[in-house]
Design an enzyme around this catalytic site. Structure first.
Site, PDB file in Angstrom:
ATOM      1  N   TYR A  32      24.781  39.487  36.532  1.00  0.00           N
ATOM      2  CA  TYR A  32      24.956  40.407  35.410  1.00  0.00           C
ATOM      3  C   TYR A  32      25.715  39.723  34.277  1.00  0.00           C
ATOM      4  O   TYR A  32      25.282  39.753  33.111  1.00  0.00           O
ATOM      5  CB  TYR A  32      25.704  41.651  35.871  1.00  0.00           C
ATOM      6  CG  TYR A  32      25.990  42.639  34.766  1.00  0.00           C
ATOM      7  CD1 TYR A  32      25.009  43.528  34.339  1.00  0.00           C
ATOM      8  CD2 TYR A  32      27.234  42.681  34.147  1.00  0.00           C
ATOM      9  CE1 TYR A  32      25.268  44.433  33.312  1.00  0.00           C
ATOM     10  CE2 TYR A  32      27.498  43.578  33.125  1.00  0.00           C
ATOM     11  CZ  TYR A  32      26.518  44.449  32.713  1.00  0.00           C
ATOM     12  OH  TYR A  32      26.763  45.341  31.700  1.00  0.00           O
ATOM     13  N   SER A  61      27.739  42.890  26.750  1.00  0.00           N
ATOM     14  CA  SER A  61      28.890  43.402  27.490  1.00  0.00           C
ATOM     15  C   SER A  61      30.065  42.459  27.277  1.00  0.00           C
ATOM     16  O   SER A  61      29.885  41.265  26.982  1.00  0.00           O
ATOM     17  CB  SER A  61      28.560  43.479  28.984  1.00  0.00           C
ATOM     18  OG  SER A  61      29.715  43.710  29.761  1.00  0.00           O
TER      19      SER A  61
END
Length: 258
Positions: A153, A140
């Protein structure tokens, strides 16, 4: 050298970017092993892809945070090797770190880090013996910035990028490609096109598949995110922390006011 993949195992394949990977690979004639928790969704997708593209599609329902189920998938990779492993499964727990239940954050690490690492470890040895193959790890843009409100995350995705780039360097020249795919905001359905912020899932999946086939270490889909990456990497960290924290606080205030 660009590779074509005859067989692929895709995790998180029942929806979102994972489903887009499966559809694109099937359209290219790749036989598939599809992994996700929802066996019913996998079987529906498998039937459709097999009928439309005349490819073999194996369904392997598994919760990769459950040790015995993860063991079953790693065993499948070791026993019946594939040309391409797409580590797409992952999730994020969002909110202040101190308020998110510890169990949720440990589960996040189990899926985003432990399962990805173990599946990669299961797949790579045979690829190296054969001198061909690819591993595509979905990270990401959060890997490159502080992530208040999604601290674990962001940390897991930074791990994915670091691992992938290190493995890319280890296997370069041996016919095996390891690539980290780092999308920004991505729509998980097909109802809308791209805009200044949001990417389409099929565009993200296509960019990742093309990158691993070409042997690139890092793939950032979308011109807006390609342009942002150098700034994220060179900006003073204190300035970056201040900017992302302000954005997070504004988002939290907006949500609270709804």
């Amino acid at each position: 050298m660009r590779q074509e993949f005859r067989t692929a195992l895709v995790t998180g394949a029942s929806s979102g970017i994972g489903e887009a990977f499966a559809r694109l690979l099937a359209a290219r004639g790749t036989d598939l092993v599809l992994v996700a928790r929802r066996g019913d969704l996998l079987r529906r997708l498998a039937d459709e892809l097999a009928a439309r593209h005349r490819v073999g599609v194996e369904v392997l329902p598994a919760d990769l945070t459950a040790p015995d189920e993860l063991e079953r998938v790693t065993g499948r990779l070791a026993g019946e090797p594939v040309d391409l492993l797409v580590n797409n499964a992952g999730f994020g727990a969002f909110g202040p770190f101190a308020e998110i239940p510890l169990a949720d954050q440990l589960k996040e690490i189990d899926l985003n880090v432990v399962a990805l690492m173990r599946l990669t470890h299961a797949a790579l040895p045979d690829m190296l013996r054969r001198g061909r193959g690819g591993v595509l790890n979905v990270a990401s843009m959060a890997a490159f910035t502080p992530s208040p409100g999604s601290a674990v995350y962001g940390a897991t995705k930074a791990y994915v990028v670091a691992l992938s780039e290190s493995l890319h360097a280890e296997v370069i020249g041996k016919g095996v490609h390891v690539t980290a795919l780092c999308p920004g905001f991505t729509r998980t359905d097909e109802s809308a096109g791209p805009d200044l912020i949001w990417l389409r899932r099929q565009d993200v999946a296509r960019a990742g598949l093309d990158a691993v086939a070409a042997g690139r270490a890092l793939c950032v889909p979308g011109i807006q995110y390609k342009l942002a990456l150098p700034a994220l990497r060179t900006a003073p960290r204190a300035l970056l922390r201040t900017a992302v924290n302000r954005a997070w606080q504004q988002a939290a205030d907006t949500k609270t006011g709804e």
